[in-house]
Design a protein around this motif. Structure first.
Motif, PDB file in Angstrom:
ATOM      1  N   ALA A 358       0.830  -1.204   0.000  1.00 20.24           N
ATOM      2  CA  ALA A 358       0.000   0.000   0.000  1.00 20.24           C
ATOM      3  C   ALA A 358       0.867   1.258   0.000  1.00 20.24           C
ATOM      4  N   GLU A 359       1.905   1.284   0.829  1.00 17.39           N
ATOM      5  CA  GLU A 359       2.777   2.460   0.866  1.00 17.39           C
ATOM      6  C   GLU A 359       3.443   2.681  -0.483  1.00 17.39           C
ATOM      7  N   VAL A 360       3.898   1.618  -1.126  1.00 16.83           N
ATOM      8  CA  VAL A 360       4.534   1.749  -2.435  1.00 16.83           C
ATOM      9  C   VAL A 360       3.563   2.341  -3.446  1.00 16.83           C
ATOM     10  N   LEU A 361       2.313   1.903  -3.428  1.00 17.64           N
ATOM     11  CA  LEU A 361       1.319   2.450  -4.349  1.00 17.64           C
ATOM     12  C   LEU A 361       1.067   3.932  -4.090  1.00 17.64           C
ATOM     13  N   PHE A 362       1.021   4.333  -2.828  1.00 16.28           N
ATOM     14  CA  PHE A 362       0.826   5.749  -2.519  1.00 16.28           C
ATOM     15  C   PHE A 362       2.048   6.580  -2.937  1.00 16.28           C
ATOM     16  N   LEU A 363       3.238   6.026  -2.775  1.00 16.34           N
ATOM     17  CA  LEU A 363       4.441   6.721  -3.252  1.00 16.34           C
ATOM     18  C   LEU A 363       4.388   6.919  -4.759  1.00 16.34           C
ATOM     19  N   ARG A 364       4.002   5.889  -5.470  1.00 16.86           N
ATOM     20  CA  ARG A 364       3.919   5.979  -6.930  1.00 16.86           C
ATOM     21  C   ARG A 364       2.801   6.930  -7.353  1.00 16.86           C
ATOM     22  N   ALA A 365       1.700   6.944  -6.596  1.00 14.34           N
ATOM     23  CA  ALA A 365       0.603   7.868  -6.911  1.00 14.34           C
ATOM     24  C   ALA A 365       1.059   9.312  -6.759  1.00 14.34           C
ATOM     25  N   GLU A 366       1.778   9.609  -5.679  1.00  7.36           N
ATOM     26  CA  GLU A 366       2.253  10.983  -5.480  1.00  7.36           C
ATOM     27  C   GLU A 366       3.261  11.363  -6.553  1.00  7.36           C
ATOM     28  N   ALA A 367       4.156  10.442  -6.893  1.00  6.19           N
ATOM     29  CA  ALA A 367       5.134  10.733  -7.935  1.00  6.19           C
ATOM     30  C   ALA A 367       4.444  11.015  -9.268  1.00  6.19           C
ATOM     31  N   ALA A 368       3.412  10.241  -9.582  1.00  4.77           N
ATOM     32  CA  ALA A 368       2.669  10.456 -10.828  1.00  4.77           C
ATOM     33  C   ALA A 368       1.968  11.809 -10.809  1.00  4.77           C
ATOM     34  N   GLN A 423      -4.639   9.130   3.053  1.00  2.00           N
ATOM     35  CA  GLN A 423      -4.835   7.689   3.061  1.00  2.00           C
ATOM     36  C   GLN A 423      -3.545   6.949   3.429  1.00  2.00           C
ATOM     37  N   LYS A 424      -2.432   7.523   3.041  1.00  2.00           N
ATOM     38  CA  LYS A 424      -1.153   6.920   3.407  1.00  2.00           C
ATOM     39  C   LYS A 424      -0.964   6.950   4.921  1.00  2.00           C
ATOM     40  N   TRP A 425      -1.378   8.036   5.546  1.00  3.81           N
ATOM     41  CA  TRP A 425      -1.325   8.134   7.005  1.00  3.81           C
ATOM     42  C   TRP A 425      -2.101   6.990   7.647  1.00  3.81           C
ATOM     43  N   ILE A 426      -3.302   6.725   7.175  1.00  2.77           N
ATOM     44  CA  ILE A 426      -4.090   5.617   7.714  1.00  2.77           C
ATOM     45  C   ILE A 426      -3.349   4.299   7.512  1.00  2.77           C
ATOM     46  N   ALA A 427      -2.815   4.114   6.311  1.00  2.24           N
ATOM     47  CA  ALA A 427      -2.158   2.841   5.979  1.00  2.24           C
ATOM     48  C   ALA A 427      -0.879   2.612   6.776  1.00  2.24           C
ATOM     49  N   LEU A 428      -0.269   3.674   7.294  1.00  2.00           N
ATOM     50  CA  LEU A 428       0.993   3.553   8.033  1.00  2.00           C
ATOM     51  C   LEU A 428       0.779   3.277   9.524  1.00  2.00           C
ATOM     52  N   PHE A 429      -0.436   2.980   9.931  1.00  2.00           N
ATOM     53  CA  PHE A 429      -0.714   2.629  11.321  1.00  2.00           C
ATOM     54  C   PHE A 429       0.234   1.532  11.790  1.00  2.00           C
ATOM     55  N   TYR A 430       0.869   1.770  12.909  1.00  2.00           N
ATOM     56  CA  TYR A 430       1.787   0.804  13.541  1.00  2.00           C
ATOM     57  C   TYR A 430       2.990   0.462  12.652  1.00  2.00           C
ATOM     58  N   THR A 431       3.385   1.373  11.776  1.00  2.00           N
ATOM     59  CA  THR A 431       4.579   1.145  10.954  1.00  2.00           C
ATOM     60  C   THR A 431       5.703   2.024  11.472  1.00  2.00           C
ATOM     61  N   GLY A 432       6.231   1.675  12.621  1.00  2.00           N
ATOM     62  CA  GLY A 432       7.336   2.419  13.207  1.00  2.00           C
ATOM     63  C   GLY A 432       6.990   3.886  13.372  1.00  2.00           C
ATOM     64  N   LEU A 433       7.865   4.756  12.855  1.00  2.00           N
ATOM     65  CA  LEU A 433       7.660   6.205  12.912  1.00  2.00           C
ATOM     66  C   LEU A 433       7.353   6.783  11.529  1.00  2.00           C
ATOM     67  N   GLU A 434       6.996   5.930  10.564  1.00  2.00           N
ATOM     68  CA  GLU A 434       6.825   6.410   9.195  1.00  2.00           C
ATOM     69  C   GLU A 434       5.715   7.442   9.061  1.00  2.00           C
ATOM     70  N   GLY A 435       4.633   7.283   9.824  1.00  2.00           N
ATOM     71  CA  GLY A 435       3.570   8.282   9.773  1.00  2.00           C
ATOM     72  C   GLY A 435       4.077   9.650  10.190  1.00  2.00           C
ATOM     73  N   TRP A 436       4.902   9.685  11.223  1.00  2.00           N
ATOM     74  CA  TRP A 436       5.493  10.942  11.713  1.00  2.00           C
ATOM     75  C   TRP A 436       6.448  11.520  10.685  1.00  2.00           C
ATOM     76  N   PHE A 437       7.316  10.680  10.131  1.00  2.00           N
ATOM     77  CA  PHE A 437       8.258  11.169   9.126  1.00  2.00           C
ATOM     78  C   PHE A 437       7.522  11.760   7.926  1.00  2.00           C
ATOM     79  N   ASN A 438       6.465  11.089   7.492  1.00  2.00           N
ATOM     80  CA  ASN A 438       5.744  11.585   6.313  1.00  2.00           C
ATOM     81  C   ASN A 438       4.956  12.849   6.631  1.00  2.00           C
ATOM     82  N   TRP A 439       4.426  12.950   7.845  1.00  2.00           N
ATOM     83  CA  TRP A 439       3.732  14.176   8.248  1.00  2.00           C
ATOM     84  C   TRP A 439       4.679  15.365   8.252  1.00  2.00           C
TER      85      TRP A 439
END
Length: 498
Positions: A358-368, A423-439
């Motif tokens: 899911a995170e990879v798809l959101f990364l690709r969506a933002e890049a597109a 949506q990426k924020w939701i998907a990053l639930f319990y994924t280390g600190l990635e939600g914080w880094f992306n915010w």
């Protein structure tokens, strides 16, 4: 305690010892330095050099467990997935003294360094490539949390006071290591790997993880285009996406870098061993709960429990004092905790997440959407939502994508990027600190500082360096602070500079 020396012995005892040593030396010389001496002094049950397959499982387990524990105690709070009630609410109120994972991750990196070194000595590129992937992920977690960190001199033989490297240097090296890992890892070359508790020896999945992590790091540099010599962020991202044969990335949830926990130690979900009362002090945050309720999102009952005395979900505001949190909405029986079965009671119900499809798809969506690639951003966005729901065994409800706040805002690039990252924020639930880094990079979601915070209504942007660095590595610590800024949780690191 003084060092032991022969000066502490009596004269007669020293004489006796010298006589014994002399006799042994004579016997050794008489044997002609026979190799049997080495045989006698070697333990056949203890290998003189630890092989990579013995190092790999602990490297994976230890580093992922650190990520899970940090998500639970810090990442889930600061990005308002969860909130803290009852007692010890200081972290939720931004009292972050002594917080972080510096020592834990540098301990893991020593084992990673040994694993890479031995793999090179033994001529096993697959183990070396896997080691570089783990090294890159762990160092990315460190530099993203602290800023300048010991990197080039870290774990160097005999170097106890390593210099701190600037973030551009670290990121440049991480991207190069991940690219090298992609070239080293070669499925089907006859050099299988053992001890792989993440992917069970599936080298193609490790190759996909290397390139997926590159996409994450490149997107982190989205506002730093041209800031690192030789790194063209857009071009590198596009090269990976456009050539899946050479640079494969995650293609489905089966590729997720998600540690499957077992029902026995030491491979249990790390929060399973905590006290029940302590776990229950972590509640669902009002921010995430209200967002998911507004969308009728099927992930809500996966992440949290209904309030004990209500047939609904009630999140708690972040940063309430002990008394206020206990009294909110009538008390703890009327508040939703995190999913008790999944995240506490069952030792193997949850997974240790490094990165997901899911995170990879959101990364690709933002890049597109940014125009980096020719892919369709809306399709990738919708597929990312579906992948996240599927990851938790949920199906996307009819009409979910047509709701206000979810529907893709075609023709409005900034709104689209914000929606992708919501949506990426939701998907990053319990994924280390990635939600914080992306915010920190995006400002999404638009959250308010915790209610009764002690940080001047500022949401923290980094961890403080540990006090041990001030005493054990003072010169390099002082230089890092002088160049980066004060060692506090509000200092803006290079990645956040405009």
């Amino acid at each position: 305690m003084p060092r032991f020396s022969t000066n502490m012995l009596s004269s007669s005892l020293r004489t006796g010892l010298l006589a014994v040593v002399t006799a042994v030396a004579v016997l050794f010389a008489a044997s002609g330095c026979d190799s049997r001496f080495e045989d006698v002094n070697s333990n056949p049950n203890e290998p003189e050099q630890v092989s990579p397959n013995l190092l790999l499982p602990n490297v994976i387990r230890s580093s992922v467990n650190t990520s899970v524990n940090t998500a639970h105690t810090t990442g889930n709070l600061v990005l308002q997935y969860a909130s803290k009630v009852s007692f010890a609410t200081e972290i939720d109120r931004y009292n972050w003294a002594g917080l972080g994972y510096w020592e834990a991750y540098y301990d893991d990196l020593r084992n990673v360094s040994d694993m890479i070194r031995v793999a090179r000595e033994q001529g096993n590129p697959n183990y070396e490539g896997v080691g570089l992937v783990m090294k890159s992920w762990i160092f990315s977690m460190l530099t993203n949390a602290y800023g300048r960190i010991p990197y080039s001199e870290a774990n160097t033989q005999g170097e106890n006071t390593p210099a701190y490297d600037p973030q551009p240097v670290v990121y440049d090296s991480l991207l190069a290591d991940l690219e090298r890992a992609n070239s080293l890892i070669e499925p089907g070359n006859g050099q299988d790997i053992r001890g792989d508790i993440l992917y069970e020896g599936d080298l193609l999945k490790w190759k996909k993880l290397a390139n997926s992590l590159r996409l994450r790091l490149l997107m982190r540099l989205s506002e730093k285009q041209g800031a690192i010599d030789g790194v063209n962020v857009q071009q590198q991202f596009r090269t990976i996406v456009n050539d899946p044969g050479q640079y494969p990335v995650f293609e489905g949830n089966d590729d997720n870098a998600a540690l499957q926990y077992l029902d026995s130690r030491p491979n249990e979900w790390p929060r399973h061993t905590s006290r029940a009362g302590t776990f229950r002090t972590y509640r669902m945050s009002q921010t995430l709960t209200d967002t998911l309720k507004a969308y009728d999102d099927p992930r809500l009952p996966v992440f949290g429990d209904r309030a004990d005395s209500l047939d609904t979900f009630v999140g708690v505001p972040n940063g309430l004092t002990d008394d206020a949190s206990n009294e909110f909405n009538g008390g703890r029986a009327f508040q939703s905790s995190l999913n008790t079965t999944r995240y506490f009671e069952e030792p193997n119900a949850a997974e240790g997440l490094i990165m997901t499809h899911a995170e990879v798809l959101f990364l690709r969506a933002e890049a597109a959407e940014r125009g980096w690639t020719g892919e369709d951003a809306e399709t990738l966005y919708e597929n990312g939502i579906e992948a996240s729901m599927d990851q938790y065994g949920q199906s996307m409800p009819d009409g979910y994508l047509d709701q206000p706040g979810v529907e893709y805002p075609t023709g409005n690039p900034q709104a689209a990027i914000d929606r992708i990252n919501k949506q990426k924020w939701i998907a990053l639930f319990y994924t280390g600190l990635e939600g914080w880094f992306n915010w920190r990079r995006t400002g999404v979601p638009d959250i308010e500082p915790s209610v009764d915070n002690v940080n001047g209504d500022e949401i923290p942007v980094r961890f403080r360096y540990p006090e041990s660095e001030q005493s054990l590595n003072a010169e390099n610590y002082d230089e890092a602070v002088q160049r980066q800024g004060a060692n506090n949780i509000n200092t803006t690191m290079w990645l956040l500079e405009e």
